[in-house]
Each structure stands twice: as structure tokens, then as C-alpha cells.
Motif scaffolding. Sequence first.
Motif, short mmCIF file in Angstrom:
data_model
loop_
_atom_site.label_atom_id
_atom_site.label_comp_id
_atom_site.label_asym_id
_atom_site.label_seq_id
_atom_site.Cartn_x
_atom_site.Cartn_y
_atom_site.Cartn_z
N GLY A 18 0.83 -1.20 0.00
CA GLY A 18 0.00 0.00 0.00
C GLY A 18 0.86 1.24 0.00
N ARG A 19 0.28 2.32 -0.47
CA ARG A 19 0.98 3.61 -0.44
C ARG A 19 0.75 4.24 0.93
N PRO A 20 1.82 4.63 1.61
CA PRO A 20 1.64 5.22 2.94
C PRO A 20 0.67 6.40 2.95
N ARG A 21 0.66 7.20 1.89
CA ARG A 21 -0.23 8.36 1.86
C ARG A 21 -1.70 7.96 1.83
N ASN A 22 -1.97 6.69 1.45
CA ASN A 22 -3.36 6.21 1.40
C ASN A 22 -3.74 5.41 2.63
N MET A 23 -2.88 5.38 3.65
CA MET A 23 -3.16 4.59 4.85
C MET A 23 -3.79 5.46 5.92
N ILE A 24 -4.93 4.98 6.41
CA ILE A 24 -5.67 5.69 7.43
C ILE A 24 -5.85 4.76 8.64
N ALA A 25 -6.38 5.32 9.72
CA ALA A 25 -6.71 4.51 10.89
C ALA A 25 -7.90 3.60 10.55
N PRO A 26 -7.97 2.44 11.20
CA PRO A 26 -7.07 2.00 12.26
C PRO A 26 -5.80 1.38 11.72
#
Length: 196
Positions: A18-26
Motif C-alpha cells: 500500500g501507499r503510505p499516503r493512502n493509509m488511514i486509521a485504524p
Amino acid sequence: MFNKLASLDGYLSSRRSGRPRNMIAPGPSDGQIKDIVATALRTPDHGKLAPWRVVQVDSDQRALLAAGLSKAYQTEKPDAGRLELEALTTMAHQAPTLLVILSSPVTSSKIPLWEQELSCGAFCMNIIHAIHAQGFVGGWITGWPTYNDDVRDLFGTSPQRIAGFIFAGTSDCELAERPRPDLTDIFSRWDGADQG
């Protein structure tokens, strides 16, 4: 046994970066992060040296990380522009979970450095697999901060080197399949003939 292997194949085939900029919580909880790292300890490790370290950067430390990245970048590139510095700040704040992986070779060992570095790469991949097994998405990135000694010094000392930044969380979009090499391009059977 066949069913277990089939499900394992499905699991391995389903992993995507995954792209870190597209990672959200949780993201993974503290307990899950410890489980993830503990799972990665099963990495092949000639000589039982554990030539790797993990540093977790919590959310309340991300601004300090951003400041450290910016300072190191400006030391190396005094004429850095605003957009370059903003990109480093953005990187430092991406995703709910950030693990910094250090290659930590045991220089006094007879085990070659190359083998220790390979083990560190395998350790990183095992962390990525363990993140996936916990139901999250992971991304292993490098880039400029990985190769800067001042950034490295935020987390460790020479001869340690940053092997990468591993981000984890929940993807805010569907993960796309990227092109993979054709198996025939990378797999062959040795026939004993001169390969030179």
C-alpha cells in the motif's frame, strides 16, 4: 495438508503493498505491532546474529521526526525549496504506524556482511507479511532519508544503516495489482552447461 497449502498460496498471492499516503486509521495496536515484530523474528539468520533492529515512531513523535528530516535535508541541500521540505513533513506524518528498520550488522562475526544484509531484507519482508496477516496494509519505502547519515543517527549509529521505513494502516482505496515479471523471465532449470 493440501487445503492449508492452498489457503497459504491464496494468502501470499493476496498481499499487496500500500501507499503510505493512502493509509488511514485504524492501524495495528501496540500489542499487534509487538506480535508483528515477534513473527518477523523467525527470519533466516545465519549465525543467530539478529542483525536488524526496529524503532517504532509513535504519532506523538512524528513532528519531531519531521523536524529531524528537514534539518538533515537542509544540511545536505542548503538551497532546499519549500516543496521539498513539505514532502519530508508529509512523509513523517503518513499512516497510523511507522516502523524504522535498521540493518545492524555484527562486524566481529565471521558471517559475511552480505548475508547479514540479506537477513535484514528478509526480516523487512516478514514484517510486511505479518502486517498483512493481521489484516492491515503495509508499505516498505526507502528514498533519500534511508541513505542520509544524519537521519540514520536519529535511530542508530554506524555501522547500522536504515533498511527502510515500513508504514502500516488501513488503505483508503482498493489496492491495485501491479505488473509482475513473467515467470519464464526469472525461472529456469540448470542443465550443467557453461552459462558464461
